[in-house]
Design a protein around this motif. Structure first.
Motif, PDB file in Angstrom:
ATOM      1  N   GLY A 172       0.832  -1.054  -0.036  1.00  0.00           N
ATOM      2  CA  GLY A 172       0.049  -0.003   0.048  1.00  0.00           C
ATOM      3  C   GLY A 172       0.948   1.238  -0.286  1.00  0.00           C
ATOM      4  O   GLY A 172       2.141   1.184   0.359  1.00  0.00           O
ATOM      5  N   ARG A 196      -4.968   1.293  -0.135  1.00  0.00           N
ATOM      6  CA  ARG A 196      -5.077   0.018   0.587  1.00  0.00           C
ATOM      7  C   ARG A 196      -4.292  -0.880  -0.116  1.00  0.00           C
ATOM      8  O   ARG A 196      -4.635  -1.444  -1.307  1.00  0.00           O
ATOM      9  CB  ARG A 196      -6.450  -0.362   0.883  1.00  0.00           C
ATOM     10  CG  ARG A 196      -6.779  -1.339   2.047  1.00  0.00           C
ATOM     11  CD  ARG A 196      -8.135  -2.032   2.377  1.00  0.00           C
ATOM     12  NE  ARG A 196      -8.368  -2.618   3.649  1.00  0.00           N
ATOM     13  CZ  ARG A 196      -9.339  -2.869   3.979  1.00  0.00           C
ATOM     14  NH1 ARG A 196     -10.316  -2.493   3.595  1.00  0.00           N
ATOM     15  NH2 ARG A 196      -9.470  -3.711   5.044  1.00  0.00           N
ATOM     16  N   PRO A 200      -1.530  -5.910   3.386  1.00  0.00           N
ATOM     17  CA  PRO A 200      -1.227  -4.715   4.010  1.00  0.00           C
ATOM     18  C   PRO A 200      -0.242  -5.638   5.239  1.00  0.00           C
ATOM     19  O   PRO A 200       0.390  -4.672   5.801  1.00  0.00           O
ATOM     20  CB  PRO A 200      -2.482  -4.020   4.396  1.00  0.00           C
ATOM     21  CG  PRO A 200      -3.349  -4.892   4.151  1.00  0.00           C
ATOM     22  CD  PRO A 200      -3.056  -5.701   2.832  1.00  0.00           C
TER      23      PRO A 200
END
Length: 533
Positions: A172, A196, A200
């Motif tokens: 991200g 996003r 992540p």
């Protein structure tokens, strides 16, 4: 009284005879020279004509195939849009409504890290999930596992730029190509933003598997090295090579390809620039025009990846800017002027430069599937295409050309590495040399083990060693495992089942040795373990 001395002057008849003989001799010699010059000229003209015909044929075949794939994708998208519109009623979206890139920021795949995802990285001219109307670059192989990501990276951008894009796609944030690299190659430092990331939680505690086809293999290896080096601003102390659990190369360009030279890259400056005429010039002109036109709906279908170079007419300007870009090396900017695109990385010279700073890490599993569609003639002779029926039409002629390619004597530069031999590079899959695909070899040999066919149970109990490339030779061409699943047949499933099975078998490490600081030490194979799962 003595006799008068004899005259030393030859009779006139003899002098005339000698002169005539000399003129005939000179005439014959001159005739031989003229004849030799004529033969050389005719030979050169014939070779030039054959080269031009070959270039024209290759260009027509490649452009035709590109339009075929593109047209098929558009037709499928149009059909799907019409069906959706009929089902949804008057308020439905028009053509292109289903071509939005899957997994954009607002629809990023959320991974909890409980099971390491498998990241499939496409090769040159490739595309990720959602491009080309939903056409799958990996021909649907991503459906074989529930945790698979297929990032969309630049189709022609350099290995460096694609490695940077891959990091931010997963973690991200805004793509940062690096301050010094961007300044050196005259492009914007920052690219698109992933609000996003698709994974992540990616970290050493939640690593990932990576599978790269063609140039995608080198993208993964460079990303792996960048993670070790702490090369991402804001993540310098967080990243490490342990973020990567396994690396799999499928027809991977681990050591470059002689095809890059045959298509137009120059030997004289280490494979950094193109010849004035060649198939790559067609590619260059087409991609420059595509980016300069900057047609939004086309960009959603396919993207060469040069947005950070600002080549769009909306940014660069009108026809004058286009002319500057088309001048190539004489232009002021652009990937082809600065050498920041994929082909320099795919030369043997370029691969040697890249490999010189890439490690095979002792805490990572490595697998490689090297493809081959050529065979040796009886008695260990020259390599020739192994058959016309099983080789993709786009690759048959290329396989033959690569089998015959020789490093030119007196090319103005020494061979790309010490110990280079033409015969090592003869066998190929129509795009890459089989010698190049097994494991990193230049400029230093990395530890490797050649494997035969897997057991019926997938070889589940055999011990694997961390930091060692396990490779096998697969009889197939370069496109057998992408785009068209039916071409690969049973072999398609066999190879991808093997790849995914290997990934899941090594979902966890077993006491890996620590990372060593230098290349000489790290080339020592890792310890034997039995992979779990």
């Amino acid at each position: 009284m003595g006799f008068p001395p004899k005259s030393r002057t030859a009779p006139a008849s003899i002098v005339r005879s000698r002169a005539t003989t000399q003129r005939k001799k000179e005439h014959r010699t001159g005739g031989v020279e003229v004849g030799s010059l004529m033969r050389n000229w005719v030979r050169a003209a014939v070779l030039s004509a054959l080269g031009a015909a070959e270039l024209l044929f290759s260009a027509v075949v490649h452009v035709g195939y590109a339009f075929y794939v593109f047209g098929t994708a558009v037709a499928a998208d149009v059909a799907a849009s019409l069906v959706n519109r009929v089902k949804a009623g008057p308020g439905a979206g028009g053509v292109g409504g289903v071509s939005a890139i899957d997994g954009e920021d607002d629809a990023a795949a959320v991974q909890d890290g409980s099971v390491p995802p498998i990241v499939l990285v496409h090769g040159i001219f490739g595309f990720g999930k959602g491009r080309l109307g939903g056409l799958s670059y990996f021909a649907g192989a991503e459906e074989k596992d529930a945790r698979v990501l297929v990032p969309d990276l630049g189709a022609l951008t350099s290995v460096h730029d694609r490695a940077r894009e891959l990091f931010y796609y997963l973690k991200g944030g805004r793509v940062d190509y690096g301050e010094s690299h961007s300044a050196e190659h005259s492009h914007a430092r920052f690219g698109r933003t992933y609000a996003r990331g698709h994974y992540p939680c990616w970290s050493s505690a939640h690593p990932a598997h990576f599978v790269g086809h063609s140039a995608g293999a080198q993208v993964i290896r460079l990303l792996h090295q960048m993670l070790h080096d702490g090369a991402f601003q804001g993540h310098e102390t967080a990243t490490s090579e342990r973020w990567v659990l396994s690396v799999t190369s499928l027809s991977g360009a681990l050591n470059g390809s002689t095809r890059a030279y045959a298509d137009g890259m120059q030997l004289e400056n280490g494979g950094r620039t193109m010849r004035a005429a060649g198939l790559l010039q067609v590619c260059r002109v087409g991609s420059v025009l595509y980016h300069w036109l900057d047609i939004p709906w086309l960009n959603r279908y396919y993207d060469f990846g040069f947005g950070h170079f600002g080549m769009s007419r909306r940014v660069a300007g009108g026809v004058k800017a286009l002319a500057g870009l088309l001048r190539g090396a004489n232009g002021a900017w652009g990937p082809f002027a600065t050498g920041d695109w994929i082909l320099p990385d795919l030369t043997i010279h370029g691969a040697a430069r890249t490999n010189g700073r890439l490690r095979t890490f002792p805490g990572t599993f490595y697998f490689s599937y090297a493809t081959r569609c050529t065979t040796r003639t009886p008695g260990g002779g020259a390599a020739v295409p192994s058959g016309s029926m099983g080789i993709h039409p786009l690759l048959f002629l290329r396989a033959m050309q690569m089998s015959r390619w020789r490093y030119p004597a007196g090319a103005g530069t020494p061979p790309p590495y010490e110990g280079y031999r033409d015969e090592d590079w003869e066998e190929n899959d129509g795009a890459l040399n089989t010698f190049s695909m097994t494991h990193p070899r230049i400029p230093a040999e990395h530890p490797s083990v050649m494997e035969e066919e897997e057991d019926d149970d997938g070889g589940g109990g055999r011990p694997l060693r961390l930091g060692v490339w396990y490779y096998r030779i697969v009889e197939a061409d370069h496109m057998a495992f992408i785009i068209n699943r039916r071409r690969g047949g049973a072999l398609f499933d066999k190879v991808y089942d093997s790849i995914f099975r290997n990934c899941r078998r090594v979902d966890s490490r077993s006491a890996p040795p620590p990372t060593v600081p230098n290349q000489a030490e790290q080339l020592t194979p890792g310890q034997d373990i039995v992979a779990t799962n």
